[in-house]
Design a protein around this motif. Structure first.
Motif, PDB file in Angstrom:
ATOM      1  N   ARG A   1      -9.090  -7.882   6.859  1.00  0.00           N
ATOM      2  CA  ARG A   1      -8.302  -8.474   7.667  1.00  0.00           C
ATOM      3  C   ARG A   1      -7.255  -6.933   7.739  1.00  0.00           C
ATOM      4  NH1 ARG A   1      -5.227 -11.237   3.529  1.00  0.00           N
ATOM      5  NH2 ARG A   1      -7.668 -12.491   3.335  1.00  0.00           N
ATOM      6  N   LYS A   2      -6.090  -6.631   9.397  1.00  0.00           N
ATOM      7  CA  LYS A   2      -5.519  -6.036   9.099  1.00  0.00           C
ATOM      8  C   LYS A   2      -4.828  -4.925   8.335  1.00  0.00           C
ATOM      9  CE  LYS A   2      -2.800  -5.217  12.806  1.00  0.00           C
ATOM     10  NZ  LYS A   2      -2.202  -5.542  13.593  1.00  0.00           N
ATOM     11  N   LEU A   3      -4.620  -3.871   8.109  1.00  0.00           N
ATOM     12  CA  LEU A   3      -3.867  -2.745   6.856  1.00  0.00           C
ATOM     13  C   LEU A   3      -3.175  -3.097   7.125  1.00  0.00           C
ATOM     14  CD1 LEU A   3      -6.788  -0.455   7.228  1.00  0.00           C
ATOM     15  CD2 LEU A   3      -6.732  -1.916   4.711  1.00  0.00           C
ATOM     16  N   ASP A   4      -1.971  -3.646   5.611  1.00  0.00           N
ATOM     17  CA  ASP A   4      -0.867  -3.957   4.921  1.00  0.00           C
ATOM     18  C   ASP A   4      -0.629  -2.201   5.267  1.00  0.00           C
ATOM     19  OD1 ASP A   4       1.658  -4.087   4.855  1.00  0.00           O
ATOM     20  OD2 ASP A   4       0.967  -6.161   4.226  1.00  0.00           O
ATOM     21  N   PRO A   5       0.759  -1.508   5.524  1.00  0.00           N
ATOM     22  CA  PRO A   5       1.087  -0.008   4.971  1.00  0.00           C
ATOM     23  C   PRO A   5       1.446  -0.403   3.569  1.00  0.00           C
ATOM     24  CG  PRO A   5       1.172  -0.510   7.323  1.00  0.00           C
ATOM     25  CD  PRO A   5       1.139  -1.953   6.863  1.00  0.00           C
ATOM     26  N   ARG A   6       2.122  -1.510   4.074  1.00  0.00           N
ATOM     27  CA  ARG A   6       3.083  -1.552   1.569  1.00  0.00           C
ATOM     28  C   ARG A   6       2.402  -2.096   1.223  1.00  0.00           C
ATOM     29  NH1 ARG A   6       6.221  -7.531   3.596  1.00  0.00           N
ATOM     30  NH2 ARG A   6       3.609  -7.790   4.609  1.00  0.00           N
ATOM     31  N   ASN A   7       1.218  -1.747   0.947  1.00  0.00           N
ATOM     32  CA  ASN A   7       0.188  -1.823   0.583  1.00  0.00           C
ATOM     33  C   ASN A   7      -0.007  -0.495  -0.629  1.00  0.00           C
ATOM     34  OD1 ASN A   7      -0.716  -4.693  -0.080  1.00  0.00           O
ATOM     35  ND2 ASN A   7      -2.553  -4.408   1.279  1.00  0.00           N
ATOM     36  N   MET A   8      -0.317   1.047   0.142  1.00  0.00           N
ATOM     37  CA  MET A   8       0.078   2.177   0.050  1.00  0.00           C
ATOM     38  C   MET A   8       1.151   1.852  -1.259  1.00  0.00           C
ATOM     39  SD  MET A   8      -2.135   2.879   2.181  1.00  0.00           S
ATOM     40  CE  MET A   8      -2.936   1.241   1.974  1.00  0.00           C
ATOM     41  N   ARG A   9       1.933   1.155  -1.171  1.00  0.00           N
ATOM     42  CA  ARG A   9       2.705   1.427  -3.032  1.00  0.00           C
ATOM     43  C   ARG A   9       2.130   1.150  -3.438  1.00  0.00           C
ATOM     44  NH1 ARG A   9       7.400  -2.401  -1.041  1.00  0.00           N
ATOM     45  NH2 ARG A   9       5.885  -4.010  -0.578  1.00  0.00           N
TER      46      ARG A   9
ATOM     47  N   SER B   1      -6.809   2.755  13.160  1.00  0.00           N
ATOM     48  CA  SER B   1      -8.449   1.613  14.102  1.00  0.00           C
ATOM     49  C   SER B   1      -7.081   0.955  15.075  1.00  0.00           C
ATOM     50  CB  SER B   1      -9.406   0.791  13.809  1.00  0.00           C
ATOM     51  OG  SER B   1      -8.559  -0.165  13.195  1.00  0.00           O
ATOM     52  N   ALA B   2      -7.768  -0.108  16.556  1.00  0.00           N
ATOM     53  CA  ALA B   2      -7.150  -0.693  17.323  1.00  0.00           C
ATOM     54  C   ALA B   2      -7.217  -1.971  17.085  1.00  0.00           C
ATOM     55  CB  ALA B   2      -8.323  -0.580  18.599  1.00  0.00           C
ATOM     56  N   ASP B   3      -8.421  -2.148  16.538  1.00  0.00           N
ATOM     57  CA  ASP B   3      -8.049  -3.634  15.543  1.00  0.00           C
ATOM     58  C   ASP B   3      -7.733  -3.432  13.854  1.00  0.00           C
ATOM     59  OD1 ASP B   3      -9.620  -2.399  13.416  1.00  0.00           O
ATOM     60  OD2 ASP B   3     -11.223  -3.557  14.053  1.00  0.00           O
ATOM     61  N   GLY B   4      -6.818  -2.040  13.620  1.00  0.00           N
ATOM     62  CA  GLY B   4      -6.119  -2.273  12.059  1.00  0.00           C
ATOM     63  C   GLY B   4      -6.597  -2.601  10.767  1.00  0.00           C
ATOM     64  N   LYS B   5      -8.506  -2.869  11.296  1.00  0.00           N
ATOM     65  CA  LYS B   5      -9.104  -3.085   9.820  1.00  0.00           C
ATOM     66  C   LYS B   5      -9.147  -1.540   9.022  1.00  0.00           C
ATOM     67  CE  LYS B   5     -10.269  -7.799  11.844  1.00  0.00           C
ATOM     68  NZ  LYS B   5     -11.375  -8.762  12.204  1.00  0.00           N
ATOM     69  N   SER B   6      -9.334  -0.566   9.675  1.00  0.00           N
ATOM     70  CA  SER B   6      -9.979   1.071   9.555  1.00  0.00           C
ATOM     71  C   SER B   6      -9.013   1.841   9.539  1.00  0.00           C
ATOM     72  CB  SER B   6     -11.269   1.016   9.793  1.00  0.00           C
ATOM     73  OG  SER B   6     -11.274   1.296  11.302  1.00  0.00           O
ATOM     74  N   ALA B   7      -8.748   2.899   8.525  1.00  0.00           N
ATOM     75  CA  ALA B   7      -8.233   3.974   8.610  1.00  0.00           C
ATOM     76  C   ALA B   7      -8.465   4.732   8.210  1.00  0.00           C
ATOM     77  CB  ALA B   7      -6.354   3.355   8.506  1.00  0.00           C
TER      78      ALA B   7
END
Length: 376
Positions: free
Chosen positions: A114-122, A139-145
């Motif tokens: 699913r899309k990566l949530d930046p809040r999980n970086m905590r 990535s464009a689909d937000g599933k890899s970074a």
């Protein structure tokens, strides 16, 4: 006769006090001098060491429970990948690959269903291993970074305990508590016991009989009951409690000093002081007490470790030092329970306690020899 001659004669007449002779004899005792240095170093480390330590004595590092003592920093190279995978799993992402730079920056390729949530970086920042985690090149689909973060290096020179607390800081804090307890109780016991025993032995007669019967009555009181009563009245304040412990431990000291006083008061210099009309208080202060210092010092060096061990026993019963505060006795008790899997929990507090006990014994022997009236 010139002034120079007079001054030279006055300097020649000037003698040395008994304290000067005792100080010189103590300096000549190498074991006692070395022990004084060791004890001073331990006391300085206990007082100032926790102030210089990067860790607080009660700070818990959940990712570093029972890590061995090491001169190199944590985390080790083989700890980074398991920690990454563990945290990534909680954040519902997977680590495809990662690299660690020389300056301690982790660069990982992450992906998710699913899309990566930046809040999980905590989740990474809450770890004891990483800090300043951030997503880049999403990535464009937000599933890899690309995940970048700094490795948080820490030193645990004495390792950590079962709760993940730094053992070096806790050992030094424990030194503060143990030395304070030992010295506080000992000073109280010596002060009361010396005055009480010297007065009882010198005055003698019915006064001596009444005073020593009072000591016998106090001996008959159960010690644990006495401590429980103190906790009820004063609460778990170990300073007040161990002042009271010292007020009980003076009983042995009073008997020792009384026995010495019975012998000393028959000496010629005491009889000469009595013949000169010096009051009893002056004789006790100037002649009796100074000549009992040898046994007093030896007993004092035995009483300090006795009180330290007594504190450990009371803490085990829940009447002494309580978490997160600690003492050498408590640390040794915990280390004994974890000896098989975490020997460092027992080794380092034992080294500090043993060094202190040896130093006190050597200092006691040196002071006894230096203050012995037969050597004057």
């Amino acid at each position: 006769m010139s002034d120079t001659t007079i001054n030279t004669a006055q300097e020649a007449v000037k003698g040395r006090s008994l304290w000067d002779d005792a100080k010189d004899r103590l300096k000549a005792n190498r074991a006692a001098v070395a022990s004084i240095i060791v004890l001073t170093l331990i006391a300085l480390l206990s007082v100032f060491g926790p102030m210089l330590s990067p860790h607080e004595y009660d700070t818990v590092y959940r990712d570093y429970t029972k890590v061995p003592a090491s001169l190199s920093a944590y985390p080790k190279a083989d700890q980074i990948e398991p920690a990454l995978n563990k945290i990534a799993k909680r954040a519902r992402m997977s680590i495809d690959s990662y690299s660690l730079s020389e300056d301690g920056v982790v660069t990982a390729q992450v992906s998710s269903k699913r899309k990566l949530d930046p809040r999980n970086m905590r989740r990474f920042d809450r770890s004891d291993l990483f800090e300043q985690a951030a997503l880049e090149n999403v990535s464009a689909d937000g599933k890899s970074a690309t995940l970048k973060m700094d490795v948080q290096y820490m030193h645990f020179f004495f390792g950590t305990d079962a709760n993940g607390r730094d053992m070096l800081t806790r050992t030094l804090i424990a030194g503060r508590v143990s030395l304070t307890i030992g010295l506080l109780a000992t000073i109280v016991a010596i002060s009361i016991g010396v005055m009480y025993g010297a007065t009882s032995g010198y005055v003698g007669g019915r006064v001596d009989l009444i005073m020593m019967r009072a000591v016998d009555i106090l001996y008959s009181l159960p010690f644990i009951f006495f401590v429980i009563m103190l906790v009820v009245f004063f609460g778990r304040n170990f300073v007040l409690m161990f002042i009271a412990v010292g007020a009980v431990e003076w009983l042995d000291m009073a008997r020792i000093v009384r026995g010495q006083t019975l012998s000393i008061k028959r000496q010629e210099y005491v009889q000469a002081a009595e013949a000169m009309g010096i009051k009893n208080a002056g004789i006790i202060k100037r002649h009796i007490i100074p000549n009992t210092l040898g046994p007093v010092v030896v007993y004092m060096t035995l009483l300090v470790p006795k009180v330290i061990l007594l504190e450990s026993f009371l803490s085990f019963l829940g009447l002494g030092v309580q978490e997160p505060m600690t003492s050498w006795g408590v640390l040794i008790s915990e280390g004994a329970r974890n000896l098989e899997g975490a020997s460092w929990l027992l080794i380092f507090p034992s080294i500090f306690l043993t060094s202190t006990l040896f130093a006190l014994n050597f200092i006691g022997d040196g002071l006894r020899d230096a203050l012995d009236p037969k050597d004057r």
